[in-house]
Scaffold this motif. Structure first.
Motif, PDB file in Angstrom:
ATOM      1  N   UNK A  61       5.459  58.532   1.984  1.00  0.00           N
ATOM      2  CA  UNK A  61       6.815  58.976   1.858  1.00  0.00           C
ATOM      3  C   UNK A  61       7.589  58.727   3.138  1.00  0.00           C
ATOM      4  N   UNK A  62       7.007  59.244   4.053  1.00  0.00           N
ATOM      5  CA  UNK A  62       7.744  59.500   5.221  1.00  0.00           C
ATOM      6  C   UNK A  62       8.202  58.129   5.848  1.00  0.00           C
TER       7      UNK A  62
ATOM      8  N   UNK B  52       2.542  61.539   4.088  1.00  0.00           N
ATOM      9  CA  UNK B  52       3.025  60.336   5.286  1.00  0.00           C
ATOM     10  C   UNK B  52       3.628  59.020   4.917  1.00  0.00           C
TER      11      UNK B  52
ATOM     12  N   UNK C 252      -3.250  61.817   4.021  1.00  0.00           N
ATOM     13  CA  UNK C 252      -2.067  62.688   3.604  1.00  0.00           C
ATOM     14  C   UNK C 252      -1.016  62.121   2.984  1.00  0.00           C
TER      15      UNK C 252
ATOM     16  N   UNK D  62     -10.724  67.663  10.637  1.00  0.00           N
ATOM     17  CA  UNK D  62      -9.229  67.184  10.529  1.00  0.00           C
ATOM     18  C   UNK D  62      -8.995  65.837  11.296  1.00  0.00           C
TER      19      UNK D  62
END
Lengths: 323, 323, 323, 323
Positions: free
Chosen positions: C316-317, C314, C311, C135
C-alpha cells in the motif's frame, strides 16, 4: 480535515525528507491540502508557509538534511509567540500539524495544543534514537552507518601504525550510536553514559591488551554531555600508559548528514503516512512510532517523560567480542 | 639483481598496498625474489623480514593502510642503527630496496646509500601530495574524496540549520587537499598556507555574504602546522559576527584510511612497477613519479629540497565559483 | 562441550564474517575450541578443517563474502557422503556445529542430525530474507542498501534523459529486496512475486503517468524465478507504449558483496553468540533468530516449511507514495 | 558579449552540473547574463530557455545527472530545425553557446556555426573518455570508480564461491573504463576493443590459472559495440572449460549516475570557467580541455576526427599484475 501543515524542528536527521514526502503524498492521496512550514516554530510565527504538492517532493527521498529547514525558536517558548503562531495557522486555514523532531519539538506541540487546541501528531526525527515509543528514530540508522564507516577508515591507519584511537561519536546522553559502532567496528572498549565505565577500567583493559602484545586499539566514546569527551579520556590513558601511541578523532557533524539508508527512508515513509492518517483519525498529542514492527501511537507525555532503556545484552556483546 | 625488499614508512596512505602488490608481482614477473620489511626502518633494524610471493598480495589492492605496517624509527637516525639495518639486509641477501613513503623516508634512504651503498628507489606514498617529482602522490586522490564526502554531509546539516561550518582538512603545510574540497564542496572560503588569508578577510567575506542574505557558509581550513587550526578561526569569526551560528569539524584521521580510489590504485600500481624496473636498470637514490602522464625518476635530493608549487589558478577558481 | 565447528553454506551474504567472528570469540570466551570448515558440506567431507582462535578473525567483521568460503555439495546429499562427513567430525573431535546459511543448509543439517546425532544450531545467512524464524537475515540489510544505491544512480540518468528504467533486483521468490528499493528509491511501480501484478497493470500505470506529463519512471522488478525477468516486462511495455524510452538494468551479483552495514554486523554478531550459547545449552536442529528484537530459537522444521509473509502494508505504501 | 547560453547534450555524465555551475558563475562574475537551454538541441528548437543566476546553481555541484537534462534531436539534423534553433537564440539575445557533451554535440555545433555564425565553445562531458583534446573527460573518473566499486563487491562473492565472473563495463569502442577496473580490481584478464584479445587466448589464460589451482577469476569485458558482449564470451569459456563456475554481470547504467568524484567536480569547474572565458576571448568551434594539467582549446574538427590512443603501457600492467 481539509488542510494540514508539516514542519521539522530540532537537530536535522537523514530521512526527514522521506517523512516530509510521505506526509505530502499521503495527504494528497486522501484529498487533503498540505503546507510546509519553513524553520519549525520560528517560521510558524513568521508565517513562512509554502504550499506543497506531489511534485514538490519529487527527488527528495534520497537527500540528507531537511528541505523545510530547522531552527530553534526562543519566541515560541513564550505565550505571546505561540499566539502569533496560532494566528498564522488560522490565517492559513491549517487544521492539523505533523511535527518532525524530538522531545523539544513535542513539548512545544503539547503546550501549544493545550492552549490553542491545534492537534499535532509527531514523527520521531533525530539521529540519537533516544525517544520512547519507537524502536528506532528517523536518522539513527544512517548516523550509525556513517560513524561506522569512519571507524573502518580509522582502523586502517590504527593497524598500520599500531596506535590506540579514541573515537568520539554522537548520541547525547545515550550509547545508542556508540554501541553498534563498537560491536560492528571491532572496538576493544566502548564508553557510554549508561554504564559509566571508569577511566581506571579503560586503562586496565588497555594494559591487559598491551601485555598480550596487542598493539592497536579502538575505544569508542559516546560524546555524552558535550563534544570533546574523548580528549579527556585519551589524556588520562596517555598519562598512565606513555608507551601507547594515542590519537583522538571526533567524528562530529558528518553524522547528521548524508543520504539516508534504506531503513531510514522506509521508516520515514511509514511514519509520515501514519502521522497524516493519525490526524485524519482524530489523534492529537501523540507520536507515531514503530515498535516490534507494528505501528504505535504514543502520547507525547510518555515520549517525553519515559526513558527507552538500552539493550543490556549489547554491553555484554562488546565484552565477548573483544576477547 | 636476485633479491630485493620493499617497505612502507611515514604516514600511511591508501594505495600503498597497490604499490606493494605491484612491487611483488613485478619482481616475480622478472624472476627476482622479494621480501617485505615490516614497520619501515624500525623493522629493518630488528630483522622483521617476510618473504612475499604473488599469492601474498592477492586481495590487497582494494585495502586501505599498509599490510607492511609503518613506524617511525629513532634508531635509524643514528649511524649505529643504520649499521644494524645494513647487516640485516646483507644477512637476507637483499640487493636493492623499494621505499614507499615521503621525504623523511627518502632522506633516510639517501644517507643510508651514501654510507652502505644499498640502492633504493622511492615511491611517493603520502596523502599530502607535497612531493616534488610527481603530479600526484599515492593516497592523495583518496584523501581528497574522503574529505569531500565529509564536506557534502556537513553541507546537508549546514543548509538545514543556516549555519557557518569551519571544516579542517589535512595536508600539513600545503593546500593540496583543501583546495579541491573547497571547489568541489561549494565552499565560500578556503584558507591555505600558500595564501595566508587573514582572519579579517575571512570575516569580511562572511559579513558580505550575510548582507546578501546568505545564511549558510562553508569555510575549508587547511590544518597547517597543527590540528585544531579551525577552532581559532571560528572563535575569531564568532567574536566578530555574533549572529552567525558557527560550528567546527575536524575531519581528522579518517582522511588516512579507506579503500583507495581507482586513481590511487592505478598510480600505486604504475609506481610499484616502475620502482622495481628502475632498480633493475641500476637506478638508485631516485623517486619514481608520474609527471604529465609520463614516468619520471627524480633524484631524492630534488624531491627533498625542491618545492612543488600549487596551481595558482585554483585560488582564482574558488573566488569565481563562490560568486 | 569441548570443541565445535562453524561453516558457511549456500549463497554468501555480507555479515557472514561477523557471525563467524562471533562464533569464534564466544567459543573462546567460554573455553571451547573452535574449528572452521572450509566450503561448507563439501569441505566437511574432504576434511578441510582449520583451527581458529581470536586472532584468526581479527579485522574480518567489515569484510564482505565469507572467509570460510561456500560451496554446494552433491555428495552430502547421499548417505555415503554424510557418513564421510561424520567420520571427519569424529576424527576432529567436533561435538557441535554452527551452520550459517539458508534452508538448503538447514535441511542438510537436520537429516545429518537424524542419522548421526551431531547437534547443529543454524544462523540465517542469506540476502533474501526469506527465512521464517527471524525478522531479518544476515546480509539482507546490506543487499537492500546496495540495490538502493544503484537505484539512486540510475535515477540520475533516468531524470536527465526522461527515460523509463526497469531495474531488476535479487530476492528469489520474494519481494523483500524489491519493496524497500521501490519505497526508498522513489519508484513508480514494484513488481513482486507476492502480488503478481500483471504487465497490463504496469502498462496502464505508466500510460496514466505519461498522460499526466510525467516523463521519467522507475519500475523495480524482483528477479523471481530466474535472472532476466525485467527484460520481458520492458519488451512488453515498449510494444505497448512505443514513445517511452525504456532501459533495463539487472543489478545482479553486486548485491551479494560489499562491506556489511551496521545492522548486518550487529545481527551477525548477535546470532553468532546465540548459536554457540544455544549449543552449550543443549539445543539442536534450531535456527537462532531475532524476532521483535528478542532472541528466538526456531526448529529447522519450521524455518524450512513455514513461510514468512511480507508486510502487506508495504504494498500500500508504494501506491500512496507514487501519487 | 552580453548574454550566453549553456546546454548539455548526448549521454549524461557526473560532473556536468559542476560545469554548468561554473559556466553560470563565471558569466555572472564577468557581468554576462546566462540562460540554460533544457534538453540540448531539442530544447533549443522548442525555446526551452531558463534564466540562470548564481543561486540557480547552488547545491548542484555534488549532484549526478544534468539539471538541464539531455535529449537527442532528429530535427536539429535538418537545416530547417537548425534555423528554428537559430531564431530562438536570436529572440533570446544569445550571443554565444557553451555546449557540454561529446562528439555528436560538437558536430552539431560546428555545422550550426558554419550556417548561422553563432560561436560555440565545447566542454567534454562523457563517461567514455574517448575525446581527443583532453586527458580526461568530465564524468570519466566517477564512472571508473563506480565500476570499480562494483568489481570489488563481485570479488567478495567470486572468492567465496570460487567462481569466474565476466564483468561488462561501459566505454563504447574504447577500453578507457575497462583498463583501470582491471588493474585496480585485480582482474586476471581485460578484453578491450584496442587489443581484440581472442576468446581462445582468454580460454588459454583461464586454463593455465586453473592448472595452477587458481579457483576464482575476474575477467573485465569492455561493452564494445553493444551491451551484452560479456554473455558471449562467458558462453564460449563455459563450453571450453565446463568445470569453471561462470557468472556474468553487466554493470550497466549505474556507471552514468552518482555524485561526481573530486576529480570530476574539479575538471567540470575548470572547463566551465575556461569555456566562458574562451567565448569572451572570441573563440569558437573549439573544445576546452586539460592536457598535461594545462588548459588547451582544440578545434572541433580535431576532437571529432582525431583519435586519442590508449596508453599502451596499461595493457602491459594487466599482464604483469596478474602474475
Amino acid at each position: 480535515m481539509k488542510r494540514i501543515a508539516v514542519f521539522t524542528s530540532g537537530g536535522d536527521a537523514p530521512g526527514m525528507n522521506a517523512a516530509i514526502r510521505a506526509v505530502v503524498r499521503t495527504a494528497t492521496y486522501h484529498g487533503i491540502e498540505v503546507y510546509g512550514i519553513m524553520r519549525g516554530y520560528s517560521g510558524m510565527i513568521k508565517g513562512e508557509f509554502v504550499k506543497l504538492d506531489s511534485a514538490s517532493v519529487s527527488n527528495t527521498v534520497q537527500k540528507g538534511g531537511t528541505i523545510l529547514k530547522s531552527a530553534r525558536s526562543q519566541k515560541f517558548m513564550t505565550k505571546e509567540g505561540r499566539k502569533e503562531a496560532f494566528d498564522q495557522l488560522v490565517n492559513h486555514g491549517i487544521e492539523g500539524l505533523v511535527a518532525i523532531g524530538g522531545n523539544g519539538t513535542f513539548t512545544g506541540a503539547m503546550i501549544f495544543e493545550e492552549e490553542f487546541g491545534i492537534p499535532t501528531v509527531g514523527a520521531p526525527g533525530t539521529i540519537d534514537n533516544d525517544l520512547f515509543g519507537t524502536d528506532y528514530t528517523i536518522g539513527y540508522d544512517t548516523a550509525v552507518n556513517t560513524a561506522l564507516e569512519a571507524v573502518d577508515k580509522i582502523r586502517d591507519t590504527a593497524d598500520s601504525h599500531d596506535r590506540c584511537f579514541f573515537i568520539e561519536v554522537m548520541g547525547r546522553d545515550s550509547g545508542y550510536i556508540a554501541i553498534p559502532c563498537a560491536i560492528g567496528g571491532g572496538a576493544e572498549i566502548v564508553m557510554v553514559p549508561e554504564t559509566q565505565m571508569s577511566e581506571e577500567a579503560v586503562i586496565e583493559t588497555l594494559q591487559n591488551g598491551w601485555k598480550r602484545s596487542k598493539t592497536s586499539f579502538i575505544v569508542i566514546v559516546a560524546e555524552g554531555e558535550k563534544e570533546g569527551n574523548a580528549h579527556h579520556v585519551a589524556a588520562s590513558v596517555k598519562a598512565a600508559i606513555p608507551q601507547l601511541d594515542t590519537r583522538v578523532t571526533i567524528i562530529g557533524h558528518i553524522q547528521r548528514g548524508g543520504s539516508p539508508t534504506a531503513a531510514d527512508r522506509l521508516l520515514g515513509s511509514q511514519i509520515g503516512i501514519a502521522a497524516v492518517e493519525g490526524l485524519m483519525n482524530g489523534m492529537r498529542n501523540v507520536m507515531a512510532g514503530i515498535v516490534d514492527r507494528k505501528l504505535v501511537y504514543t502520547p507525547f507525555s510518555d515520549t517525553i517523560y519515559k526513558k527507552k532503556p538500552i539493550n543490556q545484552s549489547f554491553m555484554r556483546m562488546v565484552e565477548i567480542l573483544s576477547v
